[in-house]
Design a protein around this motif. Structure first.
Motif, PDB file in Angstrom:
ATOM      1  N   ALA A  34      45.653 155.333 106.029  1.00 42.99           N
ATOM      2  CA  ALA A  34      46.349 155.866 104.851  1.00 42.99           C
ATOM      3  C   ALA A  34      45.405 156.717 104.012  1.00 42.99           C
ATOM      4  O   ALA A  34      45.787 157.800 103.534  1.00 42.99           O
ATOM      5  CB  ALA A  34      46.929 154.728 104.023  1.00 42.99           C
ATOM      6  N   PHE A  37      44.899 160.039 105.724  1.00 42.59           N
ATOM      7  CA  PHE A  37      46.090 160.862 105.517  1.00 42.59           C
ATOM      8  C   PHE A  37      46.116 161.447 104.110  1.00 42.59           C
ATOM      9  O   PHE A  37      46.410 162.630 103.911  1.00 42.59           O
ATOM     10  CB  PHE A  37      47.344 160.015 105.766  1.00 42.59           C
ATOM     11  CG  PHE A  37      48.620 160.741 105.463  1.00 42.59           C
ATOM     12  CD1 PHE A  37      49.099 161.714 106.317  1.00 42.59           C
ATOM     13  CD2 PHE A  37      49.335 160.456 104.317  1.00 42.59           C
ATOM     14  CE1 PHE A  37      50.278 162.396 106.037  1.00 42.59           C
ATOM     15  CE2 PHE A  37      50.516 161.113 104.024  1.00 42.59           C
ATOM     16  CZ  PHE A  37      50.989 162.093 104.890  1.00 42.59           C
ATOM     17  N   ILE A  38      45.800 160.624 103.124  1.00 40.57           N
ATOM     18  CA  ILE A  38      45.822 161.073 101.732  1.00 40.57           C
ATOM     19  C   ILE A  38      44.816 162.192 101.506  1.00 40.57           C
ATOM     20  O   ILE A  38      45.138 163.228 100.920  1.00 40.57           O
ATOM     21  CB  ILE A  38      45.555 159.886 100.786  1.00 40.57           C
ATOM     22  CG1 ILE A  38      46.786 158.978 100.747  1.00 40.57           C
ATOM     23  CG2 ILE A  38      45.188 160.359  99.387  1.00 40.57           C
ATOM     24  CD1 ILE A  38      46.544 157.650 100.052  1.00 40.57           C
ATOM     25  N   ASN A  41      45.472 165.816 102.917  1.00 38.77           N
ATOM     26  CA  ASN A  41      46.484 166.616 102.236  1.00 38.77           C
ATOM     27  C   ASN A  41      45.961 167.002 100.856  1.00 38.77           C
ATOM     28  O   ASN A  41      46.226 166.320  99.861  1.00 38.77           O
ATOM     29  CB  ASN A  41      47.793 165.823 102.118  1.00 38.77           C
ATOM     30  CG  ASN A  41      48.428 165.636 103.461  1.00 38.77           C
ATOM     31  OD1 ASN A  41      48.902 166.592 104.049  1.00 38.77           O
ATOM     32  ND2 ASN A  41      48.420 164.411 103.966  1.00 38.77           N
ATOM     33  N   LEU A  58      48.195 167.177  96.174  1.00 34.94           N
ATOM     34  CA  LEU A  58      49.049 166.213  96.870  1.00 34.94           C
ATOM     35  C   LEU A  58      48.315 164.899  97.104  1.00 34.94           C
ATOM     36  O   LEU A  58      48.912 163.824  97.005  1.00 34.94           O
ATOM     37  CB  LEU A  58      49.534 166.809  98.195  1.00 34.94           C
ATOM     38  CG  LEU A  58      50.493 165.972  99.013  1.00 34.94           C
ATOM     39  CD1 LEU A  58      51.734 165.621  98.209  1.00 34.94           C
ATOM     40  CD2 LEU A  58      50.878 166.711 100.283  1.00 34.94           C
ATOM     41  N   TRP A  59      47.010 164.955  97.369  1.00 31.63           N
ATOM     42  CA  TRP A  59      46.263 163.729  97.615  1.00 31.63           C
ATOM     43  C   TRP A  59      46.299 162.812  96.398  1.00 31.63           C
ATOM     44  O   TRP A  59      46.345 161.593  96.531  1.00 31.63           O
ATOM     45  CB  TRP A  59      44.819 164.006  98.040  1.00 31.63           C
ATOM     46  CG  TRP A  59      43.928 164.552  96.968  1.00 31.63           C
ATOM     47  CD1 TRP A  59      43.666 165.862  96.715  1.00 31.63           C
ATOM     48  CD2 TRP A  59      43.201 163.809  96.000  1.00 31.63           C
ATOM     49  NE1 TRP A  59      42.823 165.976  95.644  1.00 31.63           N
ATOM     50  CE2 TRP A  59      42.515 164.732  95.187  1.00 31.63           C
ATOM     51  CE3 TRP A  59      43.044 162.448  95.729  1.00 31.63           C
ATOM     52  CZ2 TRP A  59      41.692 164.345  94.133  1.00 31.63           C
ATOM     53  CZ3 TRP A  59      42.232 162.066  94.680  1.00 31.63           C
ATOM     54  CH2 TRP A  59      41.564 162.997  93.898  1.00 31.63           C
ATOM     55  N   ALA A  61      48.746 162.560  94.159  1.00 29.31           N
ATOM     56  CA  ALA A  61      50.070 161.944  94.080  1.00 29.31           C
ATOM     57  C   ALA A  61      50.213 160.846  95.140  1.00 29.31           C
ATOM     58  O   ALA A  61      50.758 159.771  94.862  1.00 29.31           O
ATOM     59  CB  ALA A  61      51.148 163.006  94.264  1.00 29.31           C
ATOM     60  N   LEU A  62      49.731 161.103  96.357  1.00 34.08           N
ATOM     61  CA  LEU A  62      49.810 160.096  97.416  1.00 34.08           C
ATOM     62  C   LEU A  62      48.964 158.871  97.089  1.00 34.08           C
ATOM     63  O   LEU A  62      49.383 157.733  97.305  1.00 34.08           O
ATOM     64  CB  LEU A  62      49.370 160.697  98.747  1.00 34.08           C
ATOM     65  CG  LEU A  62      50.307 161.725  99.370  1.00 34.08           C
ATOM     66  CD1 LEU A  62      49.618 162.427 100.537  1.00 34.08           C
ATOM     67  CD2 LEU A  62      51.598 161.082  99.799  1.00 34.08           C
ATOM     68  N   LEU A  63      47.768 159.096  96.557  1.00 34.50           N
ATOM     69  CA  LEU A  63      46.883 157.990  96.203  1.00 34.50           C
ATOM     70  C   LEU A  63      47.493 157.151  95.088  1.00 34.50           C
ATOM     71  O   LEU A  63      47.483 155.919  95.146  1.00 34.50           O
ATOM     72  CB  LEU A  63      45.508 158.516  95.797  1.00 34.50           C
ATOM     73  CG  LEU A  63      44.446 157.465  95.505  1.00 34.50           C
ATOM     74  CD1 LEU A  63      44.172 156.633  96.754  1.00 34.50           C
ATOM     75  CD2 LEU A  63      43.169 158.128  95.025  1.00 34.50           C
ATOM     76  N   THR A  65      50.663 156.822  94.368  1.00 31.94           N
ATOM     77  CA  THR A  65      51.789 156.094  94.936  1.00 31.94           C
ATOM     78  C   THR A  65      51.313 154.897  95.756  1.00 31.94           C
ATOM     79  O   THR A  65      51.887 153.806  95.679  1.00 31.94           O
ATOM     80  CB  THR A  65      52.639 157.021  95.817  1.00 31.94           C
ATOM     81  OG1 THR A  65      53.049 158.147  95.021  1.00 31.94           O
ATOM     82  CG2 THR A  65      53.851 156.320  96.370  1.00 31.94           C
ATOM     83  N   GLY A  66      50.255 155.082  96.534  1.00 32.38           N
ATOM     84  CA  GLY A  66      49.700 153.980  97.320  1.00 32.38           C
ATOM     85  C   GLY A  66      49.152 152.864  96.453  1.00 32.38           C
ATOM     86  O   GLY A  66      49.354 151.676  96.747  1.00 32.38           O
TER      87      GLY A  66
END
Length: 81
Positions: A34, A37-38, A41, A58-59, A61-63, A65-66
């Motif tokens: 994960a 992947f984060i 991006n 984007l990383w 926002a993904l981080l 959210t995770g």
């Protein structure tokens, strides 16, 4: 060798085995994947947060959210005990 001596040896050896169980290894592997992947991006993207629209990597926002998902999962697992 007495029974107590052999039990002690088993307990200390078992304790080491309990630290890295197969389930924990899988969770660790998924966490690493994960994170890869984060951080792959990295481009900026527009994200709508209820009303405002923000531009952020984007990383990030993904981080976020995770982390929110991990905190929610930890909270509900702790409440279950």
């Amino acid at each position: 060798m007495s029974t107590k001596t052999s039990e002690r040896g088993t307990k200390s050896g078992g304790r080491v085995r309990q630290v890295m169980t197969p389930a924990r290894a899988v969770v660790l592997l998924l966490a690493v994947l994960a994170l890869i992947f984060i951080f792959e991006n990295t481009r900026a993207t527009r994200i709508r947060l209820l009303i405002p629209e923000v531009t952020m990597p984007l990383w990030m926002a993904l981080l976020a959210t995770g982390i929110i998902g991990a905190l929610c999962g930890a909270y509900f697992m702790r409440r279950r005990d």
